[in-house]
Design an enzyme around this catalytic site. Structure first.
Site, PDB file in Angstrom:
ATOM      1  N   GLY A   1       0.855  -1.202   0.000  1.00  0.00           N
ATOM      2  CA  GLY A   1       0.000   0.000   0.000  1.00  0.00           C
ATOM      3  C   GLY A   1       0.877   1.233   0.000  1.00  0.00           C
TER       4      GLY A   1
ATOM      5  N   GLY B   1      -1.163   8.068   0.986  1.00  0.00           N
ATOM      6  CA  GLY B   1      -1.444   8.164   2.418  1.00  0.00           C
ATOM      7  C   GLY B   1      -0.310   7.670   3.314  1.00  0.00           C
TER       8      GLY B   1
ATOM      9  N   ASP C   1      -2.306  -6.365  -7.630  1.00  0.00           N
ATOM     10  CA  ASP C   1      -3.248  -6.609  -6.537  1.00  0.00           C
ATOM     11  C   ASP C   1      -2.568  -7.404  -5.411  1.00  0.00           C
ATOM     12  OD1 ASP C   1      -5.306  -7.253  -4.896  1.00  0.00           O
ATOM     13  OD2 ASP C   1      -6.527  -8.251  -6.424  1.00  0.00           O
TER      14      ASP C   1
ATOM     15  N   LEU D   1      -2.543  -1.191   3.504  1.00  0.00           N
ATOM     16  CA  LEU D   1      -3.482  -1.331   2.389  1.00  0.00           C
ATOM     17  C   LEU D   1      -4.871  -0.834   2.793  1.00  0.00           C
ATOM     18  CD1 LEU D   1      -3.398  -4.454   0.181  1.00  0.00           C
ATOM     19  CD2 LEU D   1      -5.587  -3.592   0.953  1.00  0.00           C
TER      20      LEU D   1
ATOM     21  N   TYR E   1      -7.243   2.461  13.344  1.00  0.00           N
ATOM     22  CA  TYR E   1      -7.834   3.750  13.728  1.00  0.00           C
ATOM     23  C   TYR E   1      -8.914   3.487  14.768  1.00  0.00           C
ATOM     24  CZ  TYR E   1     -10.116   8.325  13.326  1.00  0.00           C
ATOM     25  OH  TYR E   1     -10.650   9.558  13.589  1.00  0.00           O
TER      26      TYR E   1
ATOM     27  N   TYR F   1     -17.766   4.158  12.505  1.00  0.00           N
ATOM     28  CA  TYR F   1     -16.391   3.640  12.423  1.00  0.00           C
ATOM     29  C   TYR F   1     -16.118   2.497  13.417  1.00  0.00           C
ATOM     30  CZ  TYR F   1     -11.702   3.162  10.919  1.00  0.00           C
ATOM     31  OH  TYR F   1     -10.575   2.602  10.382  1.00  0.00           O
TER      32      TYR F   1
ATOM     33  N   VAL G   1      -6.513  13.229   5.736  1.00  0.00           N
ATOM     34  CA  VAL G   1      -7.334  13.234   4.523  1.00  0.00           C
ATOM     35  C   VAL G   1      -6.666  12.342   3.472  1.00  0.00           C
ATOM     36  CG1 VAL G   1      -8.393  14.657   2.732  1.00  0.00           C
ATOM     37  CG2 VAL G   1      -8.065  15.588   5.028  1.00  0.00           C
TER      38      VAL G   1
END
Ligand code: NAD
Length: 400
Positions: free
Chosen positions: A49, A53, A112, A140, A225, A235, A276
């Site tokens: 990933g 970000g 992938d 990821l 998170y 969430y 973000v």
């Protein structure tokens, strides 16, 4: 090769275009924040990933902070005739170029990560060029996974137990709304865990281990998170939260396997702050929450971007990788400033009174929109968007 003037084209939280020069500038801005550190025991790094970000910031840190040989895995769209590449495509290509000119070693495999063939290609590359891995960052974020039996699992962002109404910002019309979201079915909960839980992380470690590609001091970190009360239903106690709990519990499974082979190896969870990104913009209510959060964090001088969080991860928490700094659950916490009590009390109070009439006074929506557009390379003051730009630069990305 083709030159175009590229305009932002967004549909809600999806961007249909991205700007190579804007992204190049922003990659460099992250590079410039990183100083070479004293950490010398991390020589080879694999980032799953790696193009956007937290994964992109980790890749940049691995190169410029650690000087490590770095291999990134991402799933990005190269440019097509009438379409620019995806933002992560340009981030990866530009970072390879920067690394090359700084004498640093970065390879990127575009495929992938869930697919066995991608894992096989990465393993081959490691066996042929890198050798054993000291650090695997698993960053990821994907809406779906096709597993090795060919079954497609789709991740959903839904509450569990009952339907919810939540305050939200409509990114298409930029208006305040109350969104009604129906509760998830059992199948949706399971599918989200299949995509965003820990199974694939464990598969990566198992594959590396089976090929003797794990060093004696191997560490692997996956990102989670927790978030605030105001997004809890969508969430932490929603489908994505269940998947994150699965990811968190996978630490134990991986550690049991690692401890059979090497005593200094360890899997860790790092709970990061909200930033973000493409992934976080898709979560109902979260862009609104972030617009309020960042306004307050900026006032407190505590707001951090992805690269600041990753610098703190390595330099404050993982400096001595044998004794990382963790909480009572064994998690690294980078969300401490976000979850600070006084700040969250203010958010709760403001959230309660927020309406279509006053929301723009309570949040910094202009900054959110800038941050959102910058994910795709737009809204960078230093870039002249009226200029023609090469949409298909030559990059040495290994596309599978
Ligand atoms: P992002 O959307 O910015 O990046 C996702 C990355 O995953 C990209 O590099 C993309 O190419 C890659 N990817 C997606 N599907 C793939 C696939 N099938 N194969 C290979 N690569 C694939 O995501 P992000 O927000 O940085 O999230 C990364 C991790 O950090 C996630 O686990 C997320 O839950 C966690 N996290 C994010 C936040 C946040 O606020 N953004 C906060 C805390 C934790």
């Amino acid at each position: 090769m083709s030159k175009e003037i590229i305009q932002p084209r967004t549909r809600g939280f999806i961007s249909l275009s991205s700007h190579p020069d804007g992204l190049k500038f922003l990659v460099k801005k992250q590079i410039d924040k990183v100083n070479k550190t004293e950490i010398t025991n991390i020589k080879n790094v694999l980032v799953v990933g790696s193009s956007m970000g937290y994964g992109l910031a980790s890749t940049i840190y691995s190169l410029y902070g650690l000087g490590a040989n770095t291999l990134g895995v991402c799933y990005e769209r190269p440019p097509l005739k009438a379409k620019t590449g995806s933002a992560g495509w340009y981030n990866s290509g530009e970072l390879i170029k920067y690394a090359e000119s700084a004498g640093l070693n970065l390879n990127v495999v575009n495929g992938d990560a869930f697919n066995d063939n991608t894992k096989k290609s990465v393993i081959e590359l490691l066996e042929n060029t890198y050798g054993q891995i000291d650090l695997l960052i698993y960053s990821l974020a994907s809406p779906r996974r096709i597993d090795s039996n060919g079954i497609t699992w789709n991740s959903t962002l839904k509450p569990i137990g009952s339907d919810v109404s939540l305050k939200n910002i409509n990114l298409q019309s930029n208006t305040f709304e109350t969104s009604s979201i129906s509760k998830a079915t059992e199948e949706e909960i399971n599918a989200t865990t299949k995509v965003m839980g820990g199974e694939d992380w464990d598969d990566w470690v198992t594959e590396l281990s089976a090929h003797n590609l794990i060093s004696e001091n191997f560490k692997t970190v996956a990102f989670s998170y927790v978030g605030p009360k105001v997004t809890e239903q969508i969430y932490r106690t929603g489908t994505i939260g269940i998947a994150k709990k699965h990811l968190e519990s996978t630490v134990k499974l991986i550690n049991n396997k690692l401890n059979n082979s090497s005593t200094n190896s360890r899997a860790l969870i790092s709970v990061n702050k909200a930033i973000v990104t493409q992934a976080s913009s898709a979560i109902p209510g979260v862009p609104l929450y972030m617009s309020m959060l960042f306004k307050l964090m900026k006032q407190n001088n505590t707001n951090e971007l992805a690269i600041d969080q990753i610098i703190r991860l390595f330099e404050n928490k993982l400096l001595d990788t044998n004794a990382p700094i963790v909480d009572n659950n064994g998690f690294i916490r980078l969300d401490d400033y976000e979850l600070e009590n006084t700040l969250q009390d203010t958010i709760l109070k403001q959230w309660d009174i927020m309406s279509a009439d006053n929301f723009l006074d309570l949040i910094d929506f202009d900054q959110y929109k800038i941050d959102f557009h910058q994910i795709f390379g737009f809204n960078v003051n230093e870039i002249d968007y009226k200029q023609l730009v090469e949409t298909d630069p030559e990059y040495s990305i290994n596309t599978l």
